[in-house]
Write a protein that holds these residues in place. Structure first.
Motif, PDB file in Angstrom:
ATOM      1  N   GLY A 135      93.483  69.218  23.595  1.00 49.87           N
ATOM      2  CA  GLY A 135      92.256  68.444  23.765  1.00 49.87           C
ATOM      3  C   GLY A 135      90.969  69.213  23.548  1.00 49.87           C
ATOM      4  N   GLY A 136      91.068  70.492  23.276  1.00 52.26           N
ATOM      5  CA  GLY A 136      89.850  71.266  23.040  1.00 52.26           C
ATOM      6  C   GLY A 136      89.208  70.903  21.718  1.00 52.26           C
ATOM      7  N   GLY A 137      87.993  71.409  21.525  1.00 53.97           N
ATOM      8  CA  GLY A 137      87.276  71.134  20.284  1.00 53.97           C
ATOM      9  C   GLY A 137      85.792  71.326  20.458  1.00 53.97           C
ATOM     10  N   LEU A 138      85.044  70.732  19.546  1.00 50.47           N
ATOM     11  CA  LEU A 138      83.590  70.806  19.575  1.00 50.47           C
ATOM     12  C   LEU A 138      83.040  69.572  20.274  1.00 50.47           C
ATOM     13  CD1 LEU A 138      80.915  72.115  18.603  1.00 50.47           C
ATOM     14  CD2 LEU A 138      81.163  70.761  16.496  1.00 50.47           C
ATOM     15  N   VAL A 139      82.141  69.785  21.207  1.00 49.46           N
ATOM     16  CA  VAL A 139      81.518  68.674  21.938  1.00 49.46           C
ATOM     17  C   VAL A 139      80.026  68.964  22.051  1.00 49.46           C
ATOM     18  CG1 VAL A 139      82.056  69.728  24.169  1.00 49.46           C
ATOM     19  CG2 VAL A 139      81.606  67.264  24.038  1.00 49.46           C
ATOM     20  N   GLN A 140      79.230  67.919  21.971  1.00 54.47           N
ATOM     21  CA  GLN A 140      77.794  68.085  22.086  1.00 54.47           C
ATOM     22  C   GLN A 140      77.371  68.204  23.547  1.00 54.47           C
ATOM     23  OE1 GLN A 140      75.850  64.862  20.031  1.00 54.47           O
ATOM     24  NE2 GLN A 140      76.164  65.812  18.027  1.00 54.47           N
ATOM     25  N   PRO A 141      76.324  68.939  23.807  1.00 52.59           N
ATOM     26  CA  PRO A 141      75.803  68.983  25.181  1.00 52.59           C
ATOM     27  C   PRO A 141      75.512  67.571  25.685  1.00 52.59           C
ATOM     28  CG  PRO A 141      74.729  70.636  23.824  1.00 52.59           C
ATOM     29  CD  PRO A 141      75.545  69.780  22.895  1.00 52.59           C
ATOM     30  N   GLY A 142      75.935  67.298  26.907  1.00 52.98           N
ATOM     31  CA  GLY A 142      75.737  65.970  27.464  1.00 52.98           C
ATOM     32  C   GLY A 142      76.821  64.984  27.128  1.00 52.98           C
ATOM     33  N   GLY A 143      77.754  65.370  26.289  1.00 56.39           N
ATOM     34  CA  GLY A 143      78.858  64.493  25.923  1.00 56.39           C
ATOM     35  C   GLY A 143      79.978  64.562  26.944  1.00 56.39           C
TER      36      GLY A 143
ATOM     37  N   VAL B 299      80.629  74.095  37.854  1.00 53.58           N
ATOM     38  CA  VAL B 299      81.092  72.856  37.223  1.00 53.58           C
ATOM     39  C   VAL B 299      81.145  71.701  38.202  1.00 53.58           C
ATOM     40  CG1 VAL B 299      82.468  74.217  35.606  1.00 53.58           C
ATOM     41  CG2 VAL B 299      83.572  73.198  37.617  1.00 53.58           C
ATOM     42  N   LYS B 300      80.908  71.958  39.472  1.00 60.85           N
ATOM     43  CA  LYS B 300      80.992  70.923  40.493  1.00 60.85           C
ATOM     44  C   LYS B 300      80.028  69.785  40.169  1.00 60.85           C
ATOM     45  CE  LYS B 300      81.798  72.692  44.400  1.00 60.85           C
ATOM     46  NZ  LYS B 300      81.654  73.436  45.685  1.00 60.85           N
ATOM     47  N   GLY B 301      80.545  68.575  40.226  1.00 56.23           N
ATOM     48  CA  GLY B 301      79.721  67.410  39.921  1.00 56.23           C
ATOM     49  C   GLY B 301      79.732  67.022  38.455  1.00 56.23           C
ATOM     50  N   ARG B 302      80.264  67.900  37.597  1.00 59.72           N
ATOM     51  CA  ARG B 302      80.322  67.607  36.159  1.00 59.72           C
ATOM     52  C   ARG B 302      81.762  67.496  35.662  1.00 59.72           C
ATOM     53  NH1 ARG B 302      78.624  71.208  32.623  1.00 59.72           N
ATOM     54  NH2 ARG B 302      78.967  73.034  33.957  1.00 59.72           N
TER      55      ARG B 302
ATOM     56  N   LEU C 213      91.538  67.847  32.755  1.00 58.54           N
ATOM     57  CA  LEU C 213      90.209  68.322  33.121  1.00 58.54           C
ATOM     58  C   LEU C 213      89.207  67.514  32.311  1.00 58.54           C
ATOM     59  CD1 LEU C 213      88.600  70.425  34.799  1.00 58.54           C
ATOM     60  CD2 LEU C 213      88.446  71.771  32.688  1.00 58.54           C
ATOM     61  N   LEU C 214      88.499  66.631  32.991  1.00 56.24           N
ATOM     62  CA  LEU C 214      87.462  65.820  32.342  1.00 56.24           C
ATOM     63  C   LEU C 214      86.145  66.570  32.456  1.00 56.24           C
ATOM     64  CD1 LEU C 214      86.505  63.221  30.996  1.00 56.24           C
ATOM     65  CD2 LEU C 214      86.215  62.248  33.284  1.00 56.24           C
ATOM     66  N   MET C 215      85.587  66.868  31.314  1.00 61.58           N
ATOM     67  CA  MET C 215      84.344  67.626  31.260  1.00 61.58           C
ATOM     68  C   MET C 215      83.218  66.667  30.890  1.00 61.58           C
ATOM     69  SD  MET C 215      85.903  70.819  29.062  1.00 61.58           S
ATOM     70  CE  MET C 215      84.360  71.714  29.051  1.00 61.58           C
ATOM     71  N   ASN C 216      82.389  66.330  31.858  1.00 60.05           N
ATOM     72  CA  ASN C 216      81.223  65.493  31.614  1.00 60.05           C
ATOM     73  C   ASN C 216      79.967  66.367  31.570  1.00 60.05           C
ATOM     74  OD1 ASN C 216      82.477  62.946  31.449  1.00 60.05           O
ATOM     75  ND2 ASN C 216      82.522  62.770  33.677  1.00 60.05           N
TER      76      ASN C 216
ATOM     77  N   GLN D  13      98.664  78.753  26.495  1.00 60.04           N
ATOM     78  CA  GLN D  13      98.108  79.619  25.464  1.00 60.04           C
ATOM     79  C   GLN D  13      96.598  79.477  25.333  1.00 60.04           C
ATOM     80  OE1 GLN D  13      99.416  76.705  24.896  1.00 60.04           O
ATOM     81  NE2 GLN D  13      97.911  75.697  23.570  1.00 60.04           N
ATOM     82  N   GLY D  14      96.052  78.448  25.962  1.00 57.28           N
ATOM     83  CA  GLY D  14      94.610  78.241  25.938  1.00 57.28           C
ATOM     84  C   GLY D  14      94.178  77.289  24.839  1.00 57.28           C
ATOM     85  N   THR D  15      93.043  76.635  25.066  1.00 62.87           N
ATOM     86  CA  THR D  15      92.462  75.752  24.076  1.00 62.87           C
ATOM     87  C   THR D  15      90.950  75.998  24.021  1.00 62.87           C
ATOM     88  OG1 THR D  15      92.316  73.440  23.313  1.00 62.87           O
ATOM     89  CG2 THR D  15      92.169  73.810  25.696  1.00 62.87           C
ATOM     90  N   GLN D  16      90.417  76.114  22.814  1.00 64.48           N
ATOM     91  CA  GLN D  16      89.011  76.454  22.649  1.00 64.48           C
ATOM     92  C   GLN D  16      88.129  75.240  22.861  1.00 64.48           C
ATOM     93  OE1 GLN D  16      87.408  79.532  21.760  1.00 64.48           O
ATOM     94  NE2 GLN D  16      85.564  78.331  22.253  1.00 64.48           N
ATOM     95  N   VAL D  17      87.091  75.413  23.659  1.00 64.41           N
ATOM     96  CA  VAL D  17      86.067  74.390  23.843  1.00 64.41           C
ATOM     97  C   VAL D  17      84.736  74.997  23.435  1.00 64.41           C
ATOM     98  CG1 VAL D  17      84.809  72.960  25.489  1.00 64.41           C
ATOM     99  CG2 VAL D  17      87.293  73.202  25.687  1.00 64.41           C
ATOM    100  N   THR D  18      84.058  74.337  22.519  1.00 65.74           N
ATOM    101  CA  THR D  18      82.754  74.790  22.057  1.00 65.74           C
ATOM    102  C   THR D  18      81.741  73.687  22.306  1.00 65.74           C
ATOM    103  OG1 THR D  18      83.760  76.162  20.339  1.00 65.74           O
ATOM    104  CG2 THR D  18      81.418  75.642  20.102  1.00 65.74           C
ATOM    105  N   VAL D  19      80.714  74.020  23.064  1.00 64.09           N
ATOM    106  CA  VAL D  19      79.662  73.053  23.367  1.00 64.09           C
ATOM    107  C   VAL D  19      78.433  73.431  22.555  1.00 64.09           C
ATOM    108  CG1 VAL D  19      78.295  71.944  25.159  1.00 64.09           C
ATOM    109  CG2 VAL D  19      80.587  72.841  25.700  1.00 64.09           C
ATOM    110  N   SER D  20      78.110  72.576  21.598  1.00 69.47           N
ATOM    111  CA  SER D  20      77.009  72.887  20.699  1.00 69.47           C
ATOM    112  C   SER D  20      76.536  71.619  20.010  1.00 69.47           C
ATOM    113  CB  SER D  20      77.448  73.905  19.654  1.00 69.47           C
ATOM    114  OG  SER D  20      76.421  74.129  18.699  1.00 69.47           O
ATOM    115  N   SER D  21      75.252  71.586  19.710  1.00 70.37           N
ATOM    116  CA  SER D  21      74.708  70.458  18.956  1.00 70.37           C
ATOM    117  C   SER D  21      74.699  70.762  17.459  1.00 70.37           C
ATOM    118  CB  SER D  21      73.294  70.146  19.444  1.00 70.37           C
ATOM    119  OG  SER D  21      72.473  71.292  19.356  1.00 70.37           O
TER     120      SER D  21
END
Length: 125
Positions: free
Chosen positions: A8-16, A67-70, A84-87, A117-125
């Motif tokens: 489920g990792g990948g690129l996500v925009q800030p606030g997404g 991360v609490k609350g998000r 793990l839901l990342m808001n 093995q881990g999954t990459q999460v990148t938060v970027s616009s």
């Protein structure tokens, strides 16, 4: 013995939002505490969240202050899966995210015996 695989990792925009999944093997999955950790380049692995069943349908969850609350951790014992839901992610959440299993609840990575093995999460616009 527990084998875990993240996805489920990948690129996500800030606030997404982004949801990570961790599929675990083993008939006793429900007895394990499951945790999420992350490691950014040049930094040590750090605790994100963890959950453990406390009896019946009850469970205990804990989060890092950052991360609490998000972020929300949840598990489906019937599917042997933890999520793990990342808001509202932030650029500083960029890291490799790891799922791990432990016989006891802990925020200390050394307490966890089984790792994915881990999954990459990148938060970027």
């Amino acid at each position: 013995q527990v084998h875990v695989v993240e996805s489920g990792g990948g690129l996500v925009q800030p606030g997404g939002s982004l949801r990570l999944s961790c599929a675990a093997s083993g008939r006793t999955f429900s007895n394990y505490a499951m945790g999420w950790f992350r490691q950014a380049p040049g930094k040590e692995r750090e605790f994100v969240a963890a959950t453990v069943r406390t009896g019946g349908w009850s469970s205990y969850t804990g989060y890092a202050d950052s991360v609490k609350g998000r972020f929300t951790i949840s598990r489906d014992n019937a599917k042997n899966t933890v999520y793990l839901l990342m808001n509202s992610p932030k650029p500083e959440d960029t890291a490799v995210y790891y799922c791990a299993a432990s016989g006891t609840y802990s925020s200390d990575s050394h307490s966890y015996d089984y790792w994915g093995q881990g999954t990459q999460v990148t938060v970027s616009s």
